[in-house]
Design a protein around this motif. Structure first.
Motif, mmCIF file in Angstrom:
data_model
loop_
_atom_site.group_PDB
_atom_site.id
_atom_site.type_symbol
_atom_site.label_atom_id
_atom_site.label_comp_id
_atom_site.label_asym_id
_atom_site.label_seq_id
_atom_site.Cartn_x
_atom_site.Cartn_y
_atom_site.Cartn_z
ATOM 1 N N LEU A 45 0.884 -1.269 -0.201
ATOM 2 C CA LEU A 45 -0.040 -0.063 -0.043
ATOM 3 C C LEU A 45 0.918 1.304 -0.001
ATOM 4 O O LEU A 45 0.911 2.109 -0.652
ATOM 5 C CB LEU A 45 -0.879 0.034 1.153
ATOM 6 C CG LEU A 45 -1.827 1.326 1.495
ATOM 7 C CD1 LEU A 45 -2.902 1.318 0.476
ATOM 8 C CD2 LEU A 45 -2.422 1.172 2.780
ATOM 9 N N SER A 46 1.941 1.310 0.967
ATOM 10 C CA SER A 46 2.587 2.407 1.096
ATOM 11 C C SER A 46 3.805 2.738 -0.358
ATOM 12 O O SER A 46 4.001 3.695 -0.910
ATOM 13 C CB SER A 46 3.529 2.464 2.265
ATOM 14 O OG SER A 46 4.302 1.280 2.318
ATOM 15 N N LYS A 47 3.881 1.470 -0.801
ATOM 16 C CA LYS A 47 4.825 1.595 -2.302
ATOM 17 C C LYS A 47 4.010 2.267 -3.326
ATOM 18 O O LYS A 47 4.421 3.081 -4.057
ATOM 19 C CB LYS A 47 5.183 -0.019 -2.700
ATOM 20 C CG LYS A 47 6.541 -0.425 -1.970
ATOM 21 C CD LYS A 47 6.752 -1.766 -2.420
ATOM 22 C CE LYS A 47 8.010 -2.295 -1.786
ATOM 23 N NZ LYS A 47 8.242 -3.766 -2.138
ATOM 24 N N ILE A 48 2.503 1.870 -3.341
ATOM 25 C CA ILE A 48 1.616 2.463 -4.152
ATOM 26 C C ILE A 48 1.666 4.060 -3.936
ATOM 27 O O ILE A 48 1.500 5.028 -4.960
ATOM 28 C CB ILE A 48 0.169 1.864 -4.270
ATOM 29 C CG1 ILE A 48 0.442 0.250 -4.901
ATOM 30 C CG2 ILE A 48 -0.602 2.647 -5.084
ATOM 31 C CD1 ILE A 48 -0.961 -0.579 -4.586
ATOM 32 N N ILE A 49 1.319 4.483 -2.871
ATOM 33 C CA ILE A 49 1.229 5.754 -2.488
ATOM 34 C C ILE A 49 2.482 6.470 -2.491
ATOM 35 O O ILE A 49 2.509 7.637 -3.305
ATOM 36 C CB ILE A 49 0.784 5.973 -0.906
ATOM 37 C CG1 ILE A 49 -0.523 5.273 -0.642
ATOM 38 C CG2 ILE A 49 0.896 7.300 -0.617
ATOM 39 C CD1 ILE A 49 -1.003 5.293 0.868
ATOM 40 N N HIS A 50 3.970 5.975 -2.355
ATOM 41 C CA HIS A 50 5.028 6.511 -2.239
ATOM 42 C C HIS A 50 5.434 6.957 -4.022
ATOM 43 O O HIS A 50 5.664 7.959 -4.258
ATOM 44 C CB HIS A 50 5.992 5.679 -1.999
ATOM 45 C CG HIS A 50 7.632 6.065 -2.098
ATOM 46 N ND1 HIS A 50 8.120 6.939 -1.536
ATOM 47 C CD2 HIS A 50 8.253 5.782 -3.169
ATOM 48 C CE1 HIS A 50 9.075 7.297 -1.653
ATOM 49 N NE2 HIS A 50 9.723 6.529 -2.858
ATOM 50 N N ALA A 51 5.205 6.020 -4.890
ATOM 51 C CA ALA A 51 5.194 6.452 -6.321
ATOM 52 C C ALA A 51 4.299 7.469 -6.796
ATOM 53 O O ALA A 51 4.950 8.252 -7.614
ATOM 54 C CB ALA A 51 4.666 4.936 -7.066
ATOM 55 N N ARG A 52 3.174 7.581 -6.415
ATOM 56 C CA ARG A 52 2.455 8.757 -6.654
ATOM 57 C C ARG A 52 2.871 10.058 -6.015
ATOM 58 O O ARG A 52 2.624 11.081 -6.849
ATOM 59 C CB ARG A 52 0.928 8.295 -6.876
ATOM 60 C CG ARG A 52 -0.058 9.314 -7.333
ATOM 61 C CD ARG A 52 0.086 9.605 -8.715
ATOM 62 N NE ARG A 52 -0.619 8.852 -9.485
ATOM 63 C CZ ARG A 52 -0.813 8.769 -10.841
ATOM 64 N NH1 ARG A 52 -0.010 9.717 -11.721
ATOM 65 N NH2 ARG A 52 -1.340 7.950 -11.434
ATOM 66 N N VAL A 53 2.865 9.803 -5.115
ATOM 67 C CA VAL A 53 3.325 11.073 -4.087
ATOM 68 C C VAL A 53 4.591 11.833 -4.846
ATOM 69 O O VAL A 53 4.966 13.002 -5.014
ATOM 70 C CB VAL A 53 3.476 10.993 -2.489
ATOM 71 C CG1 VAL A 53 3.929 12.263 -1.966
ATOM 72 C CG2 VAL A 53 2.086 10.660 -2.081
ATOM 73 N N VAL A 54 5.556 10.950 -4.944
ATOM 74 C CA VAL A 54 6.809 11.281 -5.730
ATOM 75 C C VAL A 54 6.629 12.045 -6.952
ATOM 76 O O VAL A 54 7.150 12.932 -7.310
ATOM 77 C CB VAL A 54 7.778 10.139 -5.958
ATOM 78 C CG1 VAL A 54 9.073 10.365 -6.713
ATOM 79 C CG2 VAL A 54 8.338 9.507 -4.459
#
Length: 459
Positions: free
Chosen positions: A292-301
């Motif tokens: 979940l945090s990998k998905i969020i991290h990619a978009r926030v970056v």
């Protein structure tokens, strides 16, 4: 008794519509009297794409704010955002007939009016003309030219431009909701008023407002707005990624993001799992918090990279343009866990989360102090600047009904008549105030009038 100056701001966002009623207390702080919030239907990336649904959402938020406050809303200051907004830098000048005369407000207004005549792309209109630094007869870096002498008055301007049709659609929604439009403000400017201190604006700061549909940027240096931009991505894109990546419905994806989401994937262990109920009797889904945090991290970056590109375009690496106060994050997206650390890591700049509580009265509800309401608080502050009476007490509105309830009473209270007189005095006072305001109107007020005329003449 002095008449209360009640102000109303309306934040038409992609995920929510917020109507906020407030006034200044005796200490100069903003006292929130009522808040109405509704799910935003008919708005995508800050632009109205369904008039009927938007009107219903606005009416719902207005009704809730009125019920919570005991005030009837007459007019509102509305925030403008969306991917159609762009900004340009422009320099212009006027030659004064008599250099021996002191430069006054009329000269600056003449210069601003001249900039308003700039030719724009088809379908575009100027929203804001914001003077930056002035130059008089070659003498530069003048912040306040009024009271000085000179023949040639020159200034650099930050000009904000938007699609005329999008702005008029917002005006149509407001009017159809039964209220008047008293002002339009670029949303990042409203958010900046709510969360930034004057010291930060002087030192140099980039405000990043992460909303549902857009991410807004406003850069200040030496107390002056230097750059604005609207990135067409926000929190909704992160929710969509979670929905697709985890094969769940949007409501569950939003809940996952808010409750368990993190912008930094390193903190979650592999065995941390959350169970999501299955649809209509199906088996529950198990989702790894690390994924979940990998998905969020990619978009926030991706979002932060785009914003940082705009900061670089402003030229923050130039020593004269250095942003000493760094970055301030606000908006609903700023509540995402560890987003501050991620932004610091990507940009290398000091970062803090911006809360609108600096300008709020001490007894304000904790929820209103959230970054989520930064734009709405800023819009109420803009409405206070307009010095309009944007809302009246419901008991004043309903006053004519009072005699109906007292028909059976023999002794009619003697204070009924004076109250009516007071109301007439109040109306006279309001008329007087509105005359003063009319004299002091700037270009932007006249632009609002232009929208109203368009709406009135539209078939």
């Amino acid at each position: 008794m002095e008449k209360e100056n009640i102000a109303v701001g309306l934040d038409i966002g992609t995920t929510k519509i917020v109507a906020m009623i407030g006034k200044k207390n005796e200490y100069g702080k903003l006292e929130i009297l009522g808040v109405g919030k509704s799910k935003s239907l008919g708005v995508a990336r800050g632009v109205v794409n369904n008039i009927t649904q938007t009107i219903q959402s606005i009416q719902q938020a207005i009704q809730e704010a009125e019920n919570n406050s005991g005030f009837k809303i007459k007019d509102v200051v509305v925030g403008i955002a969306g991917q159609h907004i762009r900004s340009i830098q422009h320099t212009d000048y006027i030659s004064r007939h008599n250099p021996e005369e002191v430069i006054g407000g009329n000269d600056i207004q003449l210069l601003i009016d001249q900039v308003n005549k700039l030719a724009m792309l088809p379908g575009e209109e100027i929203i804001h003309v914001l003077p930056q630094e002035f130059k008089i007869d070659g003498q530069s870096e003048i912040k306040e030219p009024i009271g000085m002498y000179g023949g040639r008055l020159e200034s650099s301007f930050h000009v904000v431009v938007g699609q005329a049709s999008s702005i008029r659609n917002v005006g149509r929604c407001i009017q159809s909701s039964g209220i008047e439009l008293s002002g339009l403000t670029l949303e990042p400017l409203a958010s900046a008023d709510a969360v930034l201190s004057q010291e930060e604006k002087e030192a140099g700061v980039a405000l990043i407002d992460i909303g549902g549909g857009t991410t807004d940027l406003a850069i200040f240096k030496d107390g002056i707005i230097r750059h604005t931009a609207v990135i067409p991505f926000g929190g909704n894109v992160i929710t969509d990624d979670i929905k697709e990546g985890c094969s769940i419905i949007e409501k569950q994806a939003e809940l996952l993001k808010v409750k368990f989401g993190s912008a930094w994937p390193g903190e979650n262990k592999d065995n941390e799992i959350v169970s999501i109920p299955g649809l209509r009797g199906r088996e529950p889904k198990e989702i790894s918090l690390k994924n979940l945090s990998k998905i969020i991290h990619a978009r926030v970056v991706e979002i932060v990279d785009q914003v940082f590109t705009e900061v670089k375009a402003y030229g923050h690496e130039d020593p004269r343009k250095k942003l000493i106060a760094g970055i301030v994050l606000t908006g609903g997206g700023a509540q995402l866990k560890h987003i501050k650390q991620l932004v610091e890591y990507i940009t290398g700049m000091d970062t803090r989360i911006g809360y609108p509580n600096e300008h709020l009265a001490g007894n304000s509800d904790e929820e209103i102090s959230s970054p989520l309401y930064a734009t709405a608080v800023g819009l109420v502050m803009k409405s206070i600047e307009n010095k309009t009476q944007s809302a009246v007490r419901l008991d004043i509105v309903e006053q004519p009904k009072i005699p109906v309830y007292r028909q059976a009473v023999v002794q009619v209270p003697v204070y009924d008549a004076p109250e009516t007189v007071k109301e007439e005095d109040q109306n006279a006072s309001e008329k007087q105030n509105s005359t003063v305001n009319r004299i002091q109107r700037n270009f932007f007020d006249r632009y609002v009038d232009k929208i109203k005329d368009f709406l009135d003449n539209a078939e």
